[in-house]
Scaffold this active site. Structure first.
Site, PDB file in Angstrom:
ATOM      1  N   ASP A 116       0.845  -1.197   0.000  1.00  0.00           N
ATOM      2  CA  ASP A 116       0.000   0.000   0.000  1.00  0.00           C
ATOM      3  C   ASP A 116       0.880   1.246   0.000  1.00  0.00           C
ATOM      4  O   ASP A 116       2.093   1.148   0.159  1.00  0.00           O
ATOM      5  CB  ASP A 116      -0.972   0.005   1.196  1.00  0.00           C
ATOM      6  CG  ASP A 116      -0.255  -0.330   2.489  1.00  0.00           C
ATOM      7  OD1 ASP A 116       0.929   0.033   2.629  1.00  0.00           O
ATOM      8  OD2 ASP A 116      -0.881  -0.938   3.372  1.00  0.00           O
ATOM      9  N   ASP A 143       1.391   5.036   1.605  1.00  0.00           N
ATOM     10  CA  ASP A 143       1.011   5.991   2.652  1.00  0.00           C
ATOM     11  C   ASP A 143       1.628   7.351   2.337  1.00  0.00           C
ATOM     12  O   ASP A 143       2.754   7.442   1.860  1.00  0.00           O
ATOM     13  CB  ASP A 143       1.518   5.510   4.019  1.00  0.00           C
ATOM     14  CG  ASP A 143       0.811   4.231   4.457  1.00  0.00           C
ATOM     15  OD1 ASP A 143      -0.313   3.998   3.987  1.00  0.00           O
ATOM     16  OD2 ASP A 143       1.391   3.465   5.243  1.00  0.00           O
ATOM     17  N   ASP A 185      10.114   4.298  13.501  1.00  0.00           N
ATOM     18  CA  ASP A 185      10.920   3.289  14.193  1.00  0.00           C
ATOM     19  C   ASP A 185      12.318   3.117  13.612  1.00  0.00           C
ATOM     20  O   ASP A 185      13.316   3.439  14.249  1.00  0.00           O
ATOM     21  CB  ASP A 185      10.164   1.947  14.284  1.00  0.00           C
ATOM     22  CG  ASP A 185       9.529   1.492  12.980  1.00  0.00           C
ATOM     23  OD1 ASP A 185       9.738   2.154  11.943  1.00  0.00           O
ATOM     24  OD2 ASP A 185       8.826   0.453  12.990  1.00  0.00           O
TER      25      ASP A 185
HETATM   26  P1  ATP Z   1       4.226  -2.581   5.821  1.00  0.00           P
HETATM   27  O1  ATP Z   1       4.993  -3.057   4.665  1.00  0.00           O
HETATM   28  O2  ATP Z   1       3.761  -3.675   6.669  1.00  0.00           O
HETATM   29  O3  ATP Z   1       3.105  -1.647   5.507  1.00  0.00           O
HETATM   30  P2  ATP Z   1       5.278  -0.325   7.169  1.00  0.00           P
HETATM   31  O4  ATP Z   1       6.655   0.004   7.640  1.00  0.00           O
HETATM   32  O5  ATP Z   1       4.705   0.540   6.109  1.00  0.00           O
HETATM   33  O6  ATP Z   1       5.309  -1.822   6.717  1.00  0.00           O
HETATM   34  P3  ATP Z   1       3.018   0.464   8.688  1.00  0.00           P
HETATM   35  O7  ATP Z   1       2.421  -0.168   9.883  1.00  0.00           O
HETATM   36  O8  ATP Z   1       2.225   0.622   7.452  1.00  0.00           O
HETATM   37  O9  ATP Z   1       4.337  -0.366   8.397  1.00  0.00           O
HETATM   38  O10 ATP Z   1       3.563   1.880   9.173  1.00  0.00           O
HETATM   39  C1  ATP Z   1       3.932   2.917   8.295  1.00  0.00           C
HETATM   40  C2  ATP Z   1       5.117   3.668   8.870  1.00  0.00           C
HETATM   41  O11 ATP Z   1       4.773   4.216  10.144  1.00  0.00           O
HETATM   42  C3  ATP Z   1       6.359   2.820   9.146  1.00  0.00           C
HETATM   43  O12 ATP Z   1       7.155   2.659   8.010  1.00  0.00           O
HETATM   44  C4  ATP Z   1       7.053   3.627  10.213  1.00  0.00           C
HETATM   45  O13 ATP Z   1       7.714   4.746   9.677  1.00  0.00           O
HETATM   46  C5  ATP Z   1       5.876   4.144  11.033  1.00  0.00           C
HETATM   47  N1  ATP Z   1       5.541   3.188  12.107  1.00  0.00           N
HETATM   48  C6  ATP Z   1       4.641   2.175  12.065  1.00  0.00           C
HETATM   49  N2  ATP Z   1       4.574   1.516  13.229  1.00  0.00           N
HETATM   50  C7  ATP Z   1       5.442   2.134  14.047  1.00  0.00           C
HETATM   51  C8  ATP Z   1       5.834   1.937  15.396  1.00  0.00           C
HETATM   52  N3  ATP Z   1       5.314   0.970  16.123  1.00  0.00           N
HETATM   53  N4  ATP Z   1       6.758   2.794  15.922  1.00  0.00           N
HETATM   54  C9  ATP Z   1       7.271   3.798  15.189  1.00  0.00           C
HETATM   55  N5  ATP Z   1       6.958   4.017  13.906  1.00  0.00           N
HETATM   56  C10 ATP Z   1       6.057   3.214  13.335  1.00  0.00           C
HETATM   57 MG    MG Z   2       2.656   0.404   5.300  1.00  0.00          MG
END
Ligand code: ATP
Ligand code: MG
Length: 445
Positions: free
Chosen positions: A73, A75, A153
């Site tokens: 996805d 964001d 993170d």
């Molecule tokens: P995915 O491929 O699963 O979507 P993602 O890294 O995009 O991985 P998301 O949960 O969609 O994960 O979160 C989007 C962004 O928000 C992350 O890349 C990170 O920058 C931030 N983020 C998400 N969860 C956390 C957390 N628990 N602590 C700090 N930052 C977070």
């Molecule tokens: Mg994501």
């Protein structure tokens, strides 16, 4: 020189970091092409930019594009407030109590637009709150891109793709870490893991999925802090577990969870049976199969994986109950009830999923009935395929069910006459004499 710069970044406090100047990587020095970005995400970015707001792709999608994966996805981060975003898009819905987010809906695709947020340490007490374990409970204050970056993170998750000039904005050295295939926490790793222990699981997810490595100091923490997952709500843990086992690389992810003693925090009963070679073999076979399916673009069934994880503790308990004179069906039913109840306390598995897990496990018992009309009904059961797959895995793991598995393979692949022949050779199990009336594979819900 770059190493020195990165070390300095890691040591600085979040507040001090706000003075750090970003590295701007121009379009001709990175691999993100607009052709790889969702058309809908581009539409949203361009409209925000056109209205005078900052508009960036951020997080997992930028990371995955740079690693050469297709993001699941897209964001977006912006300085526009949620209400401003809503004014720009008719197809916009504002969601979230803890933090308001804008969802722009394009049929099945949802583009999430988040307003820049600030790190909890900078936020006023009233809006940001920590528990006595150091966990963040509330974290909802708007900020600038310079603020937004430090609450993320890992450095590889903190890169911003700027639609204004197609550059990548890098405050934390994430681009270099991607080149070095290094997972590095922003700020002090121990503090950041403690304030949100789910980051332990996220770390393992990225290590498994992206085949990257982590510094020895951070690696030690994964092990040391595994207990802090107990402070996370079972609902949130369940959401994270779904992600862990839904992106391919499930075999590598499981190994890492096991290695860092995180698996036992999620599936304590399964972890207790991992010293039995059959359990390890069952999980290994299942996860290798799962990864092969994911590579072929097939979906991964959470009910099947949960049934695989829980099968061995269920079996063990049912054997124990049989020695206490319970008939096999009742022993399995009782064992399932107890195992699922304990599991649901660790992970808030939705009820519908629990019912499916129960059905997959109960079918293992019904597979013993290989006569009359029952096998035809079993074949039509919505969970037949998953249950049959578990039966095959059990054979591979060394359980003495090879003969039953062979029979069911022949029966479900055979034509009408082959099936009739098989029914004549099928065994009537001894337990069937006492069996309950009716066929109760389907759970009462
Ligand atoms: P995915 O491929 O699963 O979507 P993602 O890294 O995009 O991985 P998301 O949960 O969609 O994960 O979160 C989007 C962004 O928000 C992350 O890349 C990170 O920058 C931030 N983020 C998400 N969860 C956390 C957390 N628990 N602590 C700090 N930052 C977070
Ligand atoms: Mg994501």
């Amino acid at each position: 020189m770059l190493k020195g710069f990165l070390k300095r970044l890691a040591k600085e406090s979040p507040a001090a970091k706000n003075t750090v100047q970003p590295i701007i990587i121009p379009r001709n020095e990175h691999s993100i092409s607009r052709a790889a970005i969702s058309q809908n995400a581009l539409k949203v970015l361009y409209r925000l930019h056109g209205a005078g707001y900052g508009a960036y792709l951020v997080g997992g999608c930028v990371r995955d594009l740079l690693f050469g994966f297709r993001p699941k996805d897209f964001d977006i981060a912006t300085d526009a407030r949620p209400e401003d975003v809503r004014k720009l898009f008719k197809n916009c819905r504002l969601i979230g109590k803890r933090f308001r987010l804008a969802h722009i809906l394009f049929g099945k695709e949802i583009i999430e637009v988040a307003t820049f947020r600030t790190h909890h340490e900078k936020a006023h007490e009233q809006h940001a709150k920590k528990s006595h374990h150091g966990m963040i409970l509330r974290d909802n204050v708007y900020g600038t891109i310079e603020d937004d970056v430090w609450r993320r993170d890992f450095t590889i998750n903190a890169l911003y793709y700027n639609i204004a000039d197609f550059s990548v904005v890098d405050y934390t050295g994430g681009m270099q870490d991607i080149k070095n295939k290094l997972l590095r926490m922003i700020g002090d790793p121990e503090q950041r893991f403690l304030e949100d222990p789910v980051r332990l699981l996220r770390a393992v997810r990225f290590l498994g999925k992206l085949s990257i490595h982590v510094s020895p100091e951070t690696e030690k923490l994964l092990n040391q802090l595994s207990h802090s997952l107990q402070h996370v709500s079972p609902a949130r843990l369940f959401q994270e577990v779904l992600k862990l086992f839904q992106e391919g690389a499930t075999a590598a992810t499981f190994e890492l969870l096991h290695k860092y003693r995180l698996f036992e925090q999620l599936f304590s009963q399964t972890a207790e049976t991992l010293n039995q070679p059959e359990t390890k073999k069952l999980l290994d076979e299942a996860l290798i199969n799962t990864d092969a399916r994911a590579k072929e673009g097939k979906t991964i069934s959470p009910a099947f994986l949960l049934a695989v994880f829980l099968w061995r503790p269920v079996l063990q308990q049912s054997i124990h109950l049989k020695t206490e004179q319970l008939p096999p069906y009742a022993a399995l039913e009782k064992a399932l009830q107890s195992v699922l109840q304990i599991q649901a306390k660790q992970l808030a598995v939705p009820r519908t999923l629990l019912i499916s897990v129960r059905e997959i496990c109960m079918l293992q018992h019904h597979f013993n009935y290989r006569y009359g009309s029952k096998p035809y009904r079993i074949l039509e059961h919505p969970r037949f395929r998953a249950a049959y797959d578990l039966l095959i895995l059990r054979t591979k793991a060394g359980e003495p069910v090879a003969e039953i598995a062979e029979w069911w393979t022949a029966f479900h692949l055979g034509d009408a006459s082959a099936r009739e022949k098989l029914l004549k050779t099928g065994n009537k199990p001894a337990a069937s004499k006492k069996r309950r009336r009716g066929f109760r594979v389907h759970s009462k819900s």
